[in-house]
Motif scaffolding. Structure first.
Motif, PDB file in Angstrom:
ATOM      1  N   ALA A 100     -23.926 -24.074  12.734  1.00  0.00           N
ATOM      2  CA  ALA A 100     -25.085 -23.783  13.579  1.00  0.00           C
ATOM      3  C   ALA A 100     -26.108 -22.955  12.815  1.00  0.00           C
ATOM      4  N   SER A 101     -25.636 -22.049  11.990  1.00  0.00           N
ATOM      5  CA  SER A 101     -26.553 -21.263  11.154  1.00  0.00           C
ATOM      6  C   SER A 101     -27.254 -22.153  10.135  1.00  0.00           C
ATOM      7  N   ILE A 102     -26.503 -23.022   9.511  1.00  0.00           N
ATOM      8  CA  ILE A 102     -27.092 -23.954   8.539  1.00  0.00           C
ATOM      9  C   ILE A 102     -28.177 -24.798   9.205  1.00  0.00           C
TER      10      ILE A 102
ATOM     11  N   MET B 149     -24.945 -18.567  20.118  1.00  0.00           N
ATOM     12  CA  MET B 149     -25.321 -18.223  21.489  1.00  0.00           C
ATOM     13  C   MET B 149     -26.042 -19.366  22.194  1.00  0.00           C
ATOM     14  N   GLY B 150     -26.616 -20.287  21.424  1.00  0.00           N
ATOM     15  CA  GLY B 150     -27.237 -21.420  22.095  1.00  0.00           C
ATOM     16  C   GLY B 150     -28.625 -21.744  21.608  1.00  0.00           C
ATOM     17  N   GLU B 151     -29.255 -22.675  22.306  1.00  0.00           N
ATOM     18  CA  GLU B 151     -30.523 -23.244  21.858  1.00  0.00           C
ATOM     19  C   GLU B 151     -31.647 -22.227  21.766  1.00  0.00           C
ATOM     20  N   ASP B 152     -31.765 -21.356  22.752  1.00  0.00           N
ATOM     21  CA  ASP B 152     -32.863 -20.382  22.729  1.00  0.00           C
ATOM     22  C   ASP B 152     -32.750 -19.463  21.522  1.00  0.00           C
ATOM     23  N   GLU B 153     -31.539 -18.987  21.264  1.00  0.00           N
ATOM     24  CA  GLU B 153     -31.313 -18.124  20.097  1.00  0.00           C
ATOM     25  C   GLU B 153     -31.595 -18.887  18.807  1.00  0.00           C
TER      26      GLU B 153
ATOM     27  N   CYS C  99     -30.587 -11.478  11.918  1.00  0.00           N
ATOM     28  CA  CYS C  99     -31.607 -11.915  12.883  1.00  0.00           C
ATOM     29  C   CYS C  99     -31.068 -12.603  14.120  1.00  0.00           C
ATOM     30  N   GLY C 100     -29.756 -12.714  14.278  1.00  0.00           N
ATOM     31  CA  GLY C 100     -29.252 -13.302  15.508  1.00  0.00           C
ATOM     32  C   GLY C 100     -27.913 -13.987  15.354  1.00  0.00           C
ATOM     33  N   ILE C 101     -27.505 -14.654  16.456  1.00  0.00           N
ATOM     34  CA  ILE C 101     -26.201 -15.311  16.541  1.00  0.00           C
ATOM     35  C   ILE C 101     -26.426 -16.750  16.992  1.00  0.00           C
TER      36      ILE C 101
ATOM     37  N   ARG D  15     -35.005 -20.108  14.033  1.00  0.00           N
ATOM     38  CA  ARG D  15     -35.848 -21.047  13.286  1.00  0.00           C
ATOM     39  C   ARG D  15     -37.275 -20.516  13.147  1.00  0.00           C
ATOM     40  N   ALA D  16     -37.779 -19.897  14.193  1.00  0.00           N
ATOM     41  CA  ALA D  16     -39.128 -19.331  14.136  1.00  0.00           C
ATOM     42  C   ALA D  16     -39.202 -18.211  13.099  1.00  0.00           C
ATOM     43  N   LEU D  17     -38.145 -17.430  13.005  1.00  0.00           N
ATOM     44  CA  LEU D  17     -38.097 -16.371  11.990  1.00  0.00           C
ATOM     45  C   LEU D  17     -38.041 -16.972  10.590  1.00  0.00           C
ATOM     46  N   VAL D  18     -37.260 -18.028  10.420  1.00  0.00           N
ATOM     47  CA  VAL D  18     -37.187 -18.704   9.117  1.00  0.00           C
ATOM     48  C   VAL D  18     -38.565 -19.216   8.707  1.00  0.00           C
ATOM     49  N   GLU D  19     -39.285 -19.766   9.654  1.00  0.00           N
ATOM     50  CA  GLU D  19     -40.609 -20.332   9.364  1.00  0.00           C
ATOM     51  C   GLU D  19     -41.636 -19.270   8.972  1.00  0.00           C
ATOM     52  N   MET D  20     -41.361 -18.001   9.266  1.00  0.00           N
ATOM     53  CA  MET D  20     -42.282 -16.928   8.884  1.00  0.00           C
ATOM     54  C   MET D  20     -42.301 -16.697   7.375  1.00  0.00           C
ATOM     55  N   GLU D  21     -41.259 -17.167   6.685  1.00  0.00           N
ATOM     56  CA  GLU D  21     -41.154 -17.017   5.235  1.00  0.00           C
ATOM     57  C   GLU D  21     -41.331 -15.560   4.798  1.00  0.00           C
ATOM     58  N   LEU D  22     -40.526 -14.702   5.394  1.00  0.00           N
ATOM     59  CA  LEU D  22     -40.566 -13.275   5.068  1.00  0.00           C
ATOM     60  C   LEU D  22     -40.008 -13.022   3.672  1.00  0.00           C
ATOM     61  N   SER D  23     -40.359 -11.886   3.127  1.00  0.00           N
ATOM     62  CA  SER D  23     -39.769 -11.472   1.851  1.00  0.00           C
ATOM     63  C   SER D  23     -38.308 -11.073   2.037  1.00  0.00           C
TER      64      SER D  23
END
Length: 381
Positions: free
Chosen positions: A85-87, A52-56, A47-49, A61-69
């Motif tokens: 940074a990933s953690i 790359m910085g704050e926007d990424e 889902c990303g890198i 974080r928004a993807l994590v909050e979606m709680e996808l399967s």
């Protein structure tokens, strides 16, 4: 058909797909793409890198909050700050990438093999100390010494790494070599699962991905529409349908929304989806040739390897230069006009001439006009 969910699709549209030159996804687009990937059953989304910085990081974080399967995994160089940074984004699975070919080790990193092994030990050790699921990414593995790759797999095994990503970073492999190398690595270090990441520079990304799976890789990277660096990556829709129909391997992915997914990514990436694009192109189930149209009308299996509905498409009978009577009769029937075979024979030369003049198949209005203008001719017949 082999019913198995053992093959894990790791889709990297949001990471490698967005690395396509000139492609930028908005956060809203990333969330929508991730949601649909999740709905069709993709098991893992790269889902990303975060580095790359704050926007990424905020997008992740928004993807994590979606709680996808689907499991979310991020791409990182094998460096502690990037893993951290990933953690910090709430990610629990990481790909830690390091160059593994002598070409890149010496000419890009300006290091040696021992330095790469030490880098892996430090980065992997840190990641496992934080209970992360770890894919060790071997950049340029297709040009690496196999003996050195075995050493890296052994380190991966000893430090608790979960899998090794065999990357054909330059897209220079053929399926036969891919099969041989993956099979050799699987036999050499069977405890470590293999993931294949293929590029399309020679037009063989899908074939190489499938060859890797046939050789024992359990994980495969894909992107929707084959987006990716340079010529792109193995296309999700091609890999899944290729496994299903060429290999008899069912991945558990719901393919019926592939066309919808492809159009979404095409729009977000501003990369037009070619009408002839394998599996999902608008006209891959369009039939004009008289022989083909006649055959598919008698039995679709004559000229279609799978039902277009499997990927969200419909069959099209089009009328043009190469049309025959059967195709014309069917196309006019769809327009509410009943033609006899004799009628079709009389109109066919007119249709072919008009298609030749326009250098394409004919639109509905043009076909209706030909019929109306030829009414007297049909009456006389």
């Amino acid at each position: 058909m082999i019913n198995t969910n053992n093959i894990i699709i790791d889709d990297t549209t949001l990471r490698d797909g967005e690395q396509t030159a000139g492609v930028v996804f908005s956060r809203r687009e990333k969330l929508a793409i991730a949601r649909l990937l999740d709905l069709v059953g993709v098991q893992e989304i790269e889902c990303g890198i975060p580095a790359m910085g704050e926007d990424e990081q905020n997008s992740i974080r928004a993807l994590v909050e979606m709680e996808l399967s689907a499991r979310l995994i991020t791409w990182n160089r094998a460096l502690i700050p990037e893993i951290q940074a990933s953690i910090d984004c709430g990610i629990q699975a990481v790909d830690i990438s390091l160059s593994v070919s002598d070409q890149m080790i010496s000419r890009k990193l300006k290091k040696d093999r021992n330095a790469v092994k030490e880098q892996l030990k430090v980065a992997l050790g840190f990641a496992k100390q934080h209970d992360l699921y770890v894919s060790v990414g071997g950049e340029d593995a297709s040009r690496a010494d196999l003996g050195f790759l075995v050493e890296l797999l052994q380190i991966t095994r000893e430090l608790g790494g979960d899998r090794f990503r065999f990357c054909d970073t330059l897209g220079i492999m053929d399926p036969f070599t891919m099969y041989d190398k993956v099979a050799w690595l699987r036999a050499a270090v069977p405890e470590v699962e293999i993931e294949v990441h293929t590029h399309n520079d020679l037009g063989m990304a899908t074939a190489n991905a499938i060859a890797g799976i046939r050789a024992g890789a359990r994980f495969v990277n894909t992107t929707v529409n084959g987006l990716g660096e340079r010529a792109g990556n193995a296309a999700l829709e091609e890999v899944v349908m290729g496994l299903k129909h060429a290999c008899g391997i069912e991945t558990g992915i719901d393919t019926h929304r592939f066309r919808e997914l492809s159009l979404m990514v095409a729009k977000a990436s501003r990369r037009e989806l070619p009408s002839w694009k394998a599996v999902v192109g608008e006209r891959v189930f369009a039939h004009e040739s008289g022989l083909h149209a006649d055959g598919v009308l008698k039995d679709p299996h004559n000229y279609e390897g799978f039902d277009p509905a499997e990927v969200g498409l419909v069959r099209q009978i089009v009328v043009g230069k190469h049309s025959g009577a059967s195709g014309m009769i069917e196309r006019y029937r769809e327009l509410g006009i009943v033609l006899s075979r004799d009628d079709a024979g009389l109109l066919l030369p007119v249709v072919r001439l008009e298609a030749l003049r326009r250098k394409r198949d004919l639109k509905d209005r043009e076909l209706v006009n030909i019929y109306l203008n030829g009414a007297e001719l049909l009456k006389a017949a």
